[in-house]
Write a protein that holds these residues in place. Structure first.
Motif, short mmCIF file in Angstrom:
data_model
loop_
_atom_site.label_atom_id
_atom_site.label_comp_id
_atom_site.label_asym_id
_atom_site.label_seq_id
_atom_site.Cartn_x
_atom_site.Cartn_y
_atom_site.Cartn_z
N LEU A 171 0.85 -1.19 0.00
CA LEU A 171 0.00 0.00 0.00
C LEU A 171 0.88 1.24 0.00
O LEU A 171 1.72 1.40 0.89
CB LEU A 171 -0.89 0.03 1.25
CG LEU A 171 -2.26 -0.63 1.19
CD1 LEU A 171 -2.94 -0.47 2.55
CD2 LEU A 171 -3.14 -0.04 0.09
N LEU A 172 0.70 2.08 -1.00
CA LEU A 172 1.39 3.37 -1.06
C LEU A 172 0.42 4.46 -0.63
O LEU A 172 -0.74 4.46 -1.06
CB LEU A 172 1.87 3.65 -2.49
CG LEU A 172 2.67 2.54 -3.18
CD1 LEU A 172 3.01 2.95 -4.62
CD2 LEU A 172 3.93 2.19 -2.40
N MET A 173 0.89 5.38 0.22
CA MET A 173 0.02 6.45 0.71
C MET A 173 0.72 7.79 0.54
O MET A 173 1.78 8.02 1.11
CB MET A 173 -0.32 6.22 2.19
CG MET A 173 -1.05 4.92 2.44
SD MET A 173 -1.59 4.79 4.16
CE MET A 173 -2.60 3.30 4.07
N ASP A 174 0.11 8.65 -0.28
CA ASP A 174 0.72 9.94 -0.58
C ASP A 174 0.08 11.01 0.31
O ASP A 174 -1.00 11.50 0.03
CB ASP A 174 0.51 10.28 -2.05
CG ASP A 174 1.37 11.46 -2.50
OD1 ASP A 174 2.09 12.02 -1.65
OD2 ASP A 174 1.33 11.82 -3.68
N GLU A 175 0.75 11.33 1.41
CA GLU A 175 0.24 12.32 2.38
C GLU A 175 -1.24 12.07 2.72
O GLU A 175 -2.08 12.94 2.54
CB GLU A 175 0.43 13.73 1.84
CG GLU A 175 1.89 14.11 1.68
CD GLU A 175 2.07 15.59 1.38
OE1 GLU A 175 1.53 16.40 2.16
OE2 GLU A 175 2.72 15.92 0.39
N PRO A 176 -1.57 10.89 3.23
CA PRO A 176 -2.98 10.52 3.39
C PRO A 176 -3.71 11.33 4.45
O PRO A 176 -4.93 11.29 4.52
CB PRO A 176 -2.91 9.05 3.81
CG PRO A 176 -1.57 8.90 4.47
CD PRO A 176 -0.67 9.82 3.70
N ILE A 201 3.97 -1.11 3.62
CA ILE A 201 3.39 0.24 3.49
C ILE A 201 4.50 1.28 3.30
O ILE A 201 5.50 1.27 4.01
CB ILE A 201 2.55 0.58 4.75
CG1 ILE A 201 1.37 -0.38 4.85
CG2 ILE A 201 2.06 2.03 4.70
CD1 ILE A 201 0.55 -0.25 6.11
N VAL A 202 4.28 2.16 2.32
CA VAL A 202 5.16 3.32 2.13
C VAL A 202 4.29 4.56 2.18
O VAL A 202 3.28 4.65 1.48
CB VAL A 202 5.91 3.27 0.77
CG1 VAL A 202 6.90 4.43 0.68
CG2 VAL A 202 6.63 1.93 0.60
N ILE A 203 4.68 5.51 3.04
CA ILE A 203 3.89 6.72 3.22
C ILE A 203 4.76 7.95 2.98
O ILE A 203 5.88 8.03 3.49
CB ILE A 203 3.25 6.74 4.64
CG1 ILE A 203 2.51 8.04 4.91
CG2 ILE A 203 4.28 6.49 5.73
CD1 ILE A 203 1.68 8.02 6.20
N VAL A 204 4.25 8.89 2.18
CA VAL A 204 4.88 10.20 2.03
C VAL A 204 4.22 11.13 3.03
O VAL A 204 2.98 11.17 3.12
CB VAL A 204 4.70 10.75 0.60
CG1 VAL A 204 5.08 12.23 0.54
CG2 VAL A 204 5.54 9.96 -0.39
N THR A 205 5.02 11.85 3.80
CA THR A 205 4.43 12.79 4.76
C THR A 205 5.30 14.03 4.92
O THR A 205 6.52 13.97 4.86
CB THR A 205 4.21 12.11 6.14
OG1 THR A 205 3.64 13.06 7.05
CG2 THR A 205 5.50 11.56 6.73
N HIS A 206 4.61 15.18 5.07
CA HIS A 206 5.30 16.43 5.41
C HIS A 206 5.40 16.59 6.92
O HIS A 206 6.08 17.49 7.42
CB HIS A 206 4.55 17.63 4.82
CG HIS A 206 5.00 17.99 3.45
ND1 HIS A 206 6.25 18.49 3.17
CD2 HIS A 206 4.37 17.89 2.26
CE1 HIS A 206 6.36 18.70 1.87
NE2 HIS A 206 5.24 18.33 1.29
#
Length: 259
Positions: A171-176, A201-206
């Motif tokens: 599961l990829l999550m782009d700033e969810p 899981i890979v998540i992009v987050t600021h």
């Protein structure tokens, strides 16, 4: 079955522009990896290469290798639709199909994959997916109502239910959580922790506090100047990245000196 991702010397282009260069990293199965870094450094671009979403953009291409359990997802003959079924994606803004009911939103991916299922089978999948997204108890009495009528946090969990209904391995999550309030954000973070038991899981987050809270590994991306390609500076256990990073640039970013 959760799968491992390996990238080797990945260069990512928009037309002739090299957006990200030389990314080599490993994402372990059943783990949460956070991508952090300043705006424009290529975090989301790298994320989209992991399930071939990047190439949907006209002129976009990827060089290097992206391996899923040792198989190159960019090899000749590999169907990108199959890749995206195995490696699901949840986007920054909740995007349920507004005209569809909660029920139909969950099974939308299965219908796109043209699976013919009996009503009893789809009932089971809908309940299992909504339970998996911690949403069942909140929507069980309104499955026939529009998905767009849910709150923002519920809509994002509906999108996660839709993603897991097709039984992906990653599961990829782009700033969810970037469009959500703090309470919804915590609900999504709790859910991500639970989903780790089944998925990679890979998540992009600021949000660096979020990266520190939810991830096992953190990858820090940066760029030397505007117009230059982004690059992976370092990747390590999240605890080490936040307490004792190997690279001065990581320390400068985490301590708020730039970005």
């Amino acid at each position: 079955m959760a799968k491992r991702i390996d990238t080797k010397d990945v260069d990512i282009y928009y037309g002739k522009f090299l957006a990200v260069s030389g990314v080599t990293l490993t994402v372990a199965p059943r783990s949460i990896t956070a991508f952090i870094g300043p705006s424009g450094c290529g975090k989301s671009t790298v994320l989209r290469t992991l399930n071939r979403m990047h190439e949907v953009i006209a002129g976009a291409r990827v060089e290097g290798k992206v391996m899923l359990d040792g198989d190159d997802i960019y090899a000749n003959g590999v169907d990108p639709v199959d890749v995206r079924r195995t490696i699901g994606m949840v986007f920054q803004r909740p995007n349920p199909f507004p005209a569809m009911s909660v029920y139909d939103n969950v099974i939308a991916g299965l219908k796109l994959n043209s699976k013919r299922l009996r009503k009893s089978e789809t009932d089971t999948i809908v309940e299992k997916s909504l339970r998996g997204a911690n949403l069942w108890d909140e929507v069980r009495d309104r499955l026939d109502k529009p998905g767009a009528g849910l709150s923002g946090g519920q809509q994002q969990r509906l999108c996660i239910a839709r993603a897991i209904a097709v039984e992906p391995q990653v599961l990829l999550m782009d700033e969810p959580c970037s469009a959500l309030d703090p309470i919804s954000t915590l609900a999504i973070e709790d859910l991500i922790q639970q989903l780790k038991e089944k998925y990679t899981i890979v998540i992009v987050t600021h949000n660096m506090q979020q990266a520190a809270r939810v991830s096992d590994k953190t990858a820090f991306f940066n760029l030397t100047a505007v117009g230059k390609p982004g690059q992976l500076v370092e990747m390590d256990d999240t605890e080490k990245i936040f307490a004792n990073p190997s690279d001065r640039r990581t320390e400068d970013y985490i301590s708020g000196r730039f970005g």
